[in-house]
Design an enzyme around this catalytic site. Sequence first.
Site, PDB file in Angstrom:
ATOM      1  N   LYS A 126      33.046  27.922  51.007  1.00  0.00           N
ATOM      2  CA  LYS A 126      32.498  29.260  50.813  1.00  0.00           C
ATOM      3  C   LYS A 126      31.411  29.511  51.870  1.00  0.00           C
ATOM      4  O   LYS A 126      31.397  28.897  52.928  1.00  0.00           O
ATOM      5  CB  LYS A 126      31.948  29.387  49.390  1.00  0.00           C
ATOM      6  CG  LYS A 126      33.037  29.425  48.321  1.00  0.00           C
ATOM      7  CD  LYS A 126      33.787  30.747  48.359  1.00  0.00           C
ATOM      8  CE  LYS A 126      34.776  30.889  47.233  1.00  0.00           C
ATOM      9  NZ  LYS A 126      35.434  32.216  47.231  1.00  0.00           N
ATOM     10  N   ASP A 184      33.610  32.275  41.871  1.00  0.00           N
ATOM     11  CA  ASP A 184      32.312  32.777  42.303  1.00  0.00           C
ATOM     12  C   ASP A 184      31.230  32.589  41.247  1.00  0.00           C
ATOM     13  O   ASP A 184      30.036  32.653  41.565  1.00  0.00           O
ATOM     14  CB  ASP A 184      32.410  34.263  42.673  1.00  0.00           C
ATOM     15  CG  ASP A 184      33.115  34.481  44.004  1.00  0.00           C
ATOM     16  OD1 ASP A 184      33.140  33.548  44.824  1.00  0.00           O
ATOM     17  OD2 ASP A 184      33.644  35.588  44.216  1.00  0.00           O
ATOM     18  N   GLN A 215      42.455  36.727  48.987  1.00  0.00           N
ATOM     19  CA  GLN A 215      42.335  37.208  50.361  1.00  0.00           C
ATOM     20  C   GLN A 215      43.585  36.882  51.171  1.00  0.00           C
ATOM     21  O   GLN A 215      44.076  37.725  51.933  1.00  0.00           O
ATOM     22  CB  GLN A 215      41.094  36.607  51.018  1.00  0.00           C
ATOM     23  CG  GLN A 215      39.792  37.118  50.424  1.00  0.00           C
ATOM     24  CD  GLN A 215      38.569  36.534  51.113  1.00  0.00           C
ATOM     25  OE1 GLN A 215      38.676  35.770  52.067  1.00  0.00           O
ATOM     26  NE2 GLN A 215      37.390  36.889  50.625  1.00  0.00           N
ATOM     27  N   SER A 265      44.693  32.313  46.325  1.00  0.00           N
ATOM     28  CA  SER A 265      43.695  33.010  47.142  1.00  0.00           C
ATOM     29  C   SER A 265      44.037  34.491  47.228  1.00  0.00           C
ATOM     30  O   SER A 265      45.071  34.866  47.797  1.00  0.00           O
ATOM     31  CB  SER A 265      43.639  32.413  48.553  1.00  0.00           C
ATOM     32  OG  SER A 265      42.911  33.252  49.428  1.00  0.00           O
ATOM     33  N   LYS A 272      32.093  44.493  44.912  1.00  0.00           N
ATOM     34  CA  LYS A 272      32.330  44.362  46.365  1.00  0.00           C
ATOM     35  C   LYS A 272      33.804  44.281  46.699  1.00  0.00           C
ATOM     36  O   LYS A 272      34.270  44.895  47.661  1.00  0.00           O
ATOM     37  CB  LYS A 272      31.641  43.111  46.904  1.00  0.00           C
ATOM     38  CG  LYS A 272      30.153  43.201  47.063  1.00  0.00           C
ATOM     39  CD  LYS A 272      29.652  42.167  48.062  1.00  0.00           C
ATOM     40  CE  LYS A 272      30.214  40.778  47.822  1.00  0.00           C
ATOM     41  NZ  LYS A 272      29.988  39.855  48.943  1.00  0.00           N
ATOM     42  N   SER A 273      34.545  43.478  45.939  1.00  0.00           N
ATOM     43  CA  SER A 273      35.956  43.289  46.235  1.00  0.00           C
ATOM     44  C   SER A 273      36.726  44.605  46.147  1.00  0.00           C
ATOM     45  O   SER A 273      37.568  44.914  47.004  1.00  0.00           O
ATOM     46  CB  SER A 273      36.575  42.268  45.272  1.00  0.00           C
ATOM     47  OG  SER A 273      36.012  40.993  45.456  1.00  0.00           O
ATOM     48  N   ARG A 284      38.361  46.967  49.299  1.00  0.00           N
ATOM     49  CA  ARG A 284      39.768  47.372  49.237  1.00  0.00           C
ATOM     50  C   ARG A 284      39.900  48.888  49.216  1.00  0.00           C
ATOM     51  O   ARG A 284      40.815  49.449  49.843  1.00  0.00           O
ATOM     52  CB  ARG A 284      40.434  46.731  48.012  1.00  0.00           C
ATOM     53  CG  ARG A 284      40.735  45.245  48.231  1.00  0.00           C
ATOM     54  CD  ARG A 284      41.074  44.537  46.930  1.00  0.00           C
ATOM     55  NE  ARG A 284      41.528  43.165  47.163  1.00  0.00           N
ATOM     56  CZ  ARG A 284      40.751  42.142  47.428  1.00  0.00           C
ATOM     57  NH1 ARG A 284      39.431  42.314  47.519  1.00  0.00           N
ATOM     58  NH2 ARG A 284      41.251  40.941  47.621  1.00  0.00           N
ATOM     59  N   GLY A 307      34.263  37.790  54.646  1.00  0.00           N
ATOM     60  CA  GLY A 307      35.569  37.169  54.785  1.00  0.00           C
ATOM     61  C   GLY A 307      36.675  38.094  54.303  1.00  0.00           C
ATOM     62  O   GLY A 307      37.789  38.085  54.841  1.00  0.00           O
ATOM     63  N   ARG A 341      29.246  24.963  48.522  1.00  0.00           N
ATOM     64  CA  ARG A 341      28.569  25.313  47.279  1.00  0.00           C
ATOM     65  C   ARG A 341      28.447  24.144  46.315  1.00  0.00           C
ATOM     66  O   ARG A 341      27.522  24.122  45.493  1.00  0.00           O
ATOM     67  CB  ARG A 341      29.256  26.508  46.601  1.00  0.00           C
ATOM     68  CG  ARG A 341      28.823  27.839  47.199  1.00  0.00           C
ATOM     69  CD  ARG A 341      29.249  29.019  46.377  1.00  0.00           C
ATOM     70  NE  ARG A 341      28.810  30.258  47.029  1.00  0.00           N
ATOM     71  CZ  ARG A 341      29.449  31.400  46.954  1.00  0.00           C
ATOM     72  NH1 ARG A 341      30.572  31.488  46.266  1.00  0.00           N
ATOM     73  NH2 ARG A 341      28.984  32.482  47.565  1.00  0.00           N
TER      74      ARG A 341
END
Length: 430
Positions: free
Chosen positions: A340, A313, A168, A166, A21-22, A26, A93, A344
């Site tokens: 998150k 994660d 992000q 981070s 996904k990441s 991108r 996010g 979590r």
Amino acid sequence: MIKKVVPANSLKGEIILPPDKSISQRAAIFSLLHDGISEVGNYSSAQDPRSTLSCVQQLGAEIREESGKLIIQGTGRQGIQQPASDLDCGNSGTAMRLLSGVLAGSGISAKLVGDESLCGRTMTRIINPLEQMGAHILARNLAYAPLFINRNEPLKPLKFELPIPSAQLKSCVLLAGLFGEERTQVIEILPSRDHTERLLNLDQKLVQGRKIISASLSDEIPNQSYLIPGDFSAAAFWLVAGAIQNDAEILIENVGLNPTRNALLDILGEMGAGIIIENERIEGAEPAGDIIVKDSDLKAIEIDPKIIPNCIDELPILAVAMLFAEGTSIISGAEELRHKETDRIMAMSKMLKAVGANFEEKEDGLIIHGDPEFRFKSAEFESFHDHRIAMASAVLSLKGQKESKIKDAESAGVSYPTFWEDLDMLKVES
């Protein structure tokens, strides 16, 4: 949806993971910034990357699918278009934070919206540096989406030391910096995911143990033509399932092996997991390979807080591995988990409590007293609409004596649309 999971006495088979996904998100955003055509193979069909793709289209990218690839005609940095409506990031996010950087840098005025969960996550960490760069951001209660972003003054370069590791936040500032005549620098003290630096081929220097990444208008945006590897975070569930299940052997194909993402491999290796990596290769700028995991005798481990960003994660499923390891395991320095998709740490505690585990919850982690012979009859798990909690609960359910139930199990589709089918395919029921 309530999913019923029957225990297994064996796990056998081959898994083809969902695309990362990441990297998918991108690839879409960076293809927009590239002035030309990108051919992205194996783009994720999960909800978050599709939300990102929709936003990129609204900003002017032309996208079509051809022979299993996405053909993306980018606008370049100078051609980004004013969107006709709000940019809906859904639950992502990554989309909201990275696109905030693009909007702030480009000077395009737009409103970023998301679902209830995303709108409950604070955006102050990106708002502050972007405002220092000259952006004007209106946010609900000064912190939450929807975000309305515009810029009426020249973009200011920024020398920004990351307050937390981070990816992000780092990516948001660097993407804004790509539009500046002068260089913006992000200083990273503790490592975080480096997909952005890799895929954009940004300048990086190591100075006194700190990584300095630079971005400016002079950086050429490369095309994003590559095959996206499988999501290591998805592989994590099968790595743990294979390690704790009796009579297990699972082959996981085309796994992303980015060293800023795969700390779980080292952690499970230290715990004694039988893991073999084969067919290592490079997909674009990202390492990948195939992984074989077999049933193993695990021992407890104390996670170094310094590597928490590299396995953040994977901590929900790692807690399951710890439950079946010999001795007491400790997760600390993981307070970021409380911010998150859900809290979590709380959700992991509820999961462990549902099976009668011996553990303690801390503000920044968990202490888990493991036992290789631990058994429970059955359980009802709350997923809290969190995909990683739902999937971790499923792996734990395989070790029960009778059928267990997982509430809101459809949440797994956020990152792993075929998780339940893959689980059924591997499982040899007891």
